[in-house]
Motif scaffolding. Structure first.
Motif, PDB file in Angstrom:
ATOM      1  N   GLY A 412      -6.000  -2.712  -7.931  1.00  0.00           N
ATOM      2  CA  GLY A 412      -6.106  -3.563  -6.736  1.00  0.00           C
ATOM      3  C   GLY A 412      -5.076  -4.675  -6.741  1.00  0.00           C
ATOM      4  O   GLY A 412      -4.566  -5.082  -5.689  1.00  0.00           O
ATOM      5  N   LEU A 413      -4.786  -5.220  -7.969  1.00  0.00           N
ATOM      6  CA  LEU A 413      -3.746  -6.256  -8.025  1.00  0.00           C
ATOM      7  C   LEU A 413      -2.410  -5.696  -7.583  1.00  0.00           C
ATOM      8  O   LEU A 413      -1.598  -6.398  -6.965  1.00  0.00           O
ATOM      9  CB  LEU A 413      -3.660  -6.800  -9.455  1.00  0.00           C
ATOM     10  CG  LEU A 413      -4.921  -7.527  -9.960  1.00  0.00           C
ATOM     11  CD1 LEU A 413      -4.731  -7.952 -11.400  1.00  0.00           C
ATOM     12  CD2 LEU A 413      -5.230  -8.736  -9.071  1.00  0.00           C
ATOM     13  N   PRO A 418       0.050  -4.123  -0.171  1.00  0.00           N
ATOM     14  CA  PRO A 418      -0.181  -3.057   0.830  1.00  0.00           C
ATOM     15  C   PRO A 418      -1.527  -3.171   1.502  1.00  0.00           C
ATOM     16  O   PRO A 418      -1.682  -2.856   2.673  1.00  0.00           O
ATOM     17  CB  PRO A 418      -0.049  -1.773   0.010  1.00  0.00           C
ATOM     18  CG  PRO A 418       0.789  -2.150  -1.173  1.00  0.00           C
ATOM     19  CD  PRO A 418       0.428  -3.550  -1.492  1.00  0.00           C
ATOM     20  N   ILE A 419      -2.546  -3.615   0.707  1.00  0.00           N
ATOM     21  CA  ILE A 419      -3.874  -3.728   1.325  1.00  0.00           C
ATOM     22  C   ILE A 419      -3.869  -4.812   2.398  1.00  0.00           C
ATOM     23  O   ILE A 419      -4.474  -4.674   3.459  1.00  0.00           O
ATOM     24  CB  ILE A 419      -4.921  -4.023   0.240  1.00  0.00           C
ATOM     25  CG1 ILE A 419      -5.106  -2.775  -0.637  1.00  0.00           C
ATOM     26  CG2 ILE A 419      -6.238  -4.447   0.853  1.00  0.00           C
ATOM     27  CD1 ILE A 419      -6.020  -2.997  -1.813  1.00  0.00           C
ATOM     28  N   GLN A 420      -3.170  -5.932   2.102  1.00  0.00           N
ATOM     29  CA  GLN A 420      -3.088  -6.983   3.120  1.00  0.00           C
ATOM     30  C   GLN A 420      -2.412  -6.471   4.386  1.00  0.00           C
ATOM     31  O   GLN A 420      -2.865  -6.724   5.504  1.00  0.00           O
ATOM     32  CB  GLN A 420      -2.337  -8.191   2.565  1.00  0.00           C
ATOM     33  CG  GLN A 420      -3.105  -8.941   1.486  1.00  0.00           C
ATOM     34  CD  GLN A 420      -2.316 -10.126   0.961  1.00  0.00           C
ATOM     35  OE1 GLN A 420      -1.156 -10.314   1.334  1.00  0.00           O
ATOM     36  NE2 GLN A 420      -2.931 -10.902   0.073  1.00  0.00           N
ATOM     37  N   ASN A 421      -1.290  -5.728   4.182  1.00  0.00           N
ATOM     38  CA  ASN A 421      -0.621  -5.178   5.368  1.00  0.00           C
ATOM     39  C   ASN A 421      -1.535  -4.210   6.102  1.00  0.00           C
ATOM     40  O   ASN A 421      -1.618  -4.185   7.340  1.00  0.00           O
ATOM     41  CB  ASN A 421       0.670  -4.467   4.953  1.00  0.00           C
ATOM     42  CG  ASN A 421       1.667  -5.425   4.357  1.00  0.00           C
ATOM     43  OD1 ASN A 421       1.622  -6.614   4.646  1.00  0.00           O
ATOM     44  ND2 ASN A 421       2.574  -4.941   3.526  1.00  0.00           N
ATOM     45  N   ARG A 425      -2.951  -4.339   9.909  1.00  0.00           N
ATOM     46  CA  ARG A 425      -2.907  -3.245  10.881  1.00  0.00           C
ATOM     47  C   ARG A 425      -4.300  -2.800  11.279  1.00  0.00           C
ATOM     48  O   ARG A 425      -4.563  -2.451  12.436  1.00  0.00           O
ATOM     49  CB  ARG A 425      -2.127  -2.075  10.289  1.00  0.00           C
ATOM     50  CG  ARG A 425      -0.647  -2.352  10.092  1.00  0.00           C
ATOM     51  CD  ARG A 425       0.113  -1.080   9.811  1.00  0.00           C
ATOM     52  NE  ARG A 425      -0.296  -0.446   8.559  1.00  0.00           N
ATOM     53  CZ  ARG A 425       0.265  -0.701   7.370  1.00  0.00           C
ATOM     54  NH1 ARG A 425       1.236  -1.577   7.278  1.00  0.00           N
ATOM     55  NH2 ARG A 425      -0.150  -0.072   6.273  1.00  0.00           N
ATOM     56  N   LEU A 426      -5.232  -2.840  10.270  1.00  0.00           N
ATOM     57  CA  LEU A 426      -6.611  -2.458  10.587  1.00  0.00           C
ATOM     58  C   LEU A 426      -7.238  -3.447  11.548  1.00  0.00           C
ATOM     59  O   LEU A 426      -7.992  -3.055  12.445  1.00  0.00           O
ATOM     60  CB  LEU A 426      -7.410  -2.382   9.278  1.00  0.00           C
ATOM     61  CG  LEU A 426      -8.895  -1.945   9.420  1.00  0.00           C
ATOM     62  CD1 LEU A 426      -8.943  -0.560  10.037  1.00  0.00           C
ATOM     63  CD2 LEU A 426      -9.596  -1.979   8.083  1.00  0.00           C
TER      64      LEU A 426
END
Length: 541
Positions: A412-413, A418-421, A425-426
């Motif tokens: 996750g780190l 990418p998760i923030q991006n 987008r989500l």
């Protein structure tokens, strides 16, 4: 008078004997310069009248010419410094009166006159010279009508070139003040004499050189004005350089020199000629009162045209409306159909409710609480057996899940950015899908509520609150029948408010006529764990 002084024992050149004798011989230069001094001393300043011929303008600025009459001719020269100060332009055939000194040119042994001033010999010569100048300027196209510029309709700034002390400027200012509110800039000049042409030319060029938007506003129109006078008084306005300056200016110009019968050279070159200075002011400016009245008349006519147009459109609309059906006629049939349907709606709803009520009664008669007891018991037994079998596997699965979660945290780190991006987008997608998601969430909530009600109904701890108890043996297994217990066996009883330990005191006694419950079915053997590499049944996770 200066002369050569002969030596002792000799005679002057003019007194030499024919035989020569002892007379001294002079050089040609000595004799030529002696004659030059003699003529200059005798005719130091003369005024000469004659007709010009063989006029030649040299490249260095000097002018060479001959002055002649019926019986004689004399050469003349005008040095460059005196050419610019002449009142007339030397031309072949012009009769003039010149002033200068007589001298000789030793290089050719001829005498000549050095001209300092020149003026026409009479008015006829002046007019003849003016006609020749007019013909030459006309041939160059300076008088052509197609080069005349239109005057501005409403000038903001007017430049006036005239004498500041005469009556002309007062007449112009008074007339402009009465007709049109604008700014007037006066360039003071002399309008008579030798300096008049140069000053008027400098004023026109000065106005033309003003930049737009400068501290001194650039005029929209120029007026060159002078009162009446004789031909000699108005002669500076026949100057060729002044006429060319008028033709070269980029500002429209009105010539108002003399009275109506007077004509000067700049009248032909200017964009408009006025008979008097007052008429020039009237040409340059409109009448403000007339413009205001014209604007008011246009406004009135525009209002009348608008009213006539509206009246015409209103008449056409009324005529078109008479050919259209009335709204009540268009809606009559639809209104009747609506009333008919509304009258049948109440009876149809009651009939529909009665039919659904009958279906509900028919289905409800077959539903009893006892129908759910057997599935509940079977489900409770299966749930207990499954829990006992799955407890160790669940524990191991949780341990492996904890290890995986640690790895997931590390991953996750790495995936945080990418998760923030993706979250951004989500979120953008969620904004677009919010209405559909909201509807699906509502349906999911309804299903979840139904499942929660079913869970509460199947909860084994639910009956405990109604006075029931759940009994487990020493190993924690659920005891489902009395025959499964033996005397002296320790058991644990679970109530809604806590647990209690107990010991079975003897065999169970049943009322007469009640059969003993069947012995509990032995638990199925636990399947052996498959060896590594041996394909078998996977876990439930």
């Amino acid at each position: 008078m200066t002369d050569l002084a002969p030596e002792s024992g000799t005679a002057a050149p003019g007194n030499a004997q024919p035989g020569g004798g002892n007379a001294q011989a002079y050089s040609v230069s000595e004799l030529a310069f002696a004659l030059k001094r003699t003529i200059e001393d005798a005719y130091g300043f003369v005024r000469l009248r004659g007709e010009l011929s063989k006029v030649t303008f040299h490249g260095n600025g000097h002018v060479y010419l001959d002055i002649k009459d019926e019986r004689a001719s004399i050469s003349g020269v005008i040095w460059k410094g005196n050419v610019r100060q002449l009142n007339v332009r030397p031309e072949t055939g012009l009769e003039v009166i010149v002033t200068g000194k007589v001298t000789t040119f030793p290089g050719r042994s001829q005498y000549q006159i050095i001209i300092e001033t020149m003026e026409p010999a009479g008015m006829g010569a002046l007019l003849a010279q003016l006609e020749r100048l007019k013909a030459r300027l006309a041939a160059e196209g300076l008088f052509a009508a197609d080069r005349k510029r239109p005057l501005p309709a409403m000038p903001r700034v007017i430049g006036v070139v005239t004498s500041p002390t005469g009556a002309v400027i007062r007449d112009i200012l008074h007339r402009i003040r009465d007709r049109w509110p604008c700014r007037v800039i006066v360039w003071p000049v002399v309008v008579q004499g030798d300096q008049a042409a140069a000053q008027v030319r400098a004023a026109i060029q000065g106005f033309d050189a003003l930049p737009p938007g400068g501290p001194i506003p650039r005029p929209d129109l120029l007026i060159v004005a002078r009162g009446g006078g004789s031909v000699e008084d108005l002669w500076p306005f026949n100057d060729e350089a002044l006429a060319r300056a008028v033709a070269a200016t980029t500002i429209p110009l009105i010539s108002a020199v003399g009275h109506e019968t007077d004509t000067t050279l700049i009248d032909f070159v200017s964009d408009r000629r006025a008979p008097t200075p007052t008429a020039a002011a009237e040409m340059a400016t409109p009448v403000f009162a007339e413009l205001a009245a014209q604007v008011a008349d246009y406004s009135r006519r525009m209002t009348q045209c608008g009213e006539r147009t509206l009246e015409h459109r209103r008449t056409r609309l009324s005529a078109a409306a008479r050919g259209l059906p009335r709204p009540t006629d268009l809606m009559a049939i639809a209104t009747q159909r609506l009333d008919l349907v509304a009258g049948r709606l109440g009876a149809a709803l009651e009939k529909n409710v009665a039919a659904h009520r009958q279906d509900h009664v028919r289905v409800a008669s077959r539903l009893r609480p006892g129908l759910l007891e057997r599935p509940i018991q079977v489900g409770r037994q299966r749930l207990g057996a499954s829990a006992e079998r799955l407890a160790p596997a669940v524990r191991r699965r949780l341990e492996r899940s904890a290890d995986r979660m640690a790895g997931v945290e590390k991953l996750g780190l790495l995936l945080e950015r990418p998760i923030q991006n993706g979250a951004q987008r989500l979120a953008a997608s969620a904004d677009r899908l919010a209405p559909a998601v909201h509807r699906r969430l509502e349906r999911s909530v309804e299903r979840l509520v139904a499942l929660e009600k079913l869970r509460l109904s199947l909860n084994p701890d639910g009956p405990l609150s109604r006075g029931f108890a759940r009994i487990h043996d020493a190993e924690g297994r659920l005891i489902r029948s009395a025959g499964a217990m033996s005397a002296g066996e320790a058991v644990r009883m679970h109530f809604a408010d806590g647990d209690r330990q107990a010991v079975v005191d003897g065999a169970a006694s049943l009322p007469p006529g009640v059969a003993a419950p069947p012995a509990p079915r032995p638990a199925p053997p636990r399947p052996a764990r498959p060896k590594p590499g041996d394909p078998g049944q996977g876990d439930l996770f």
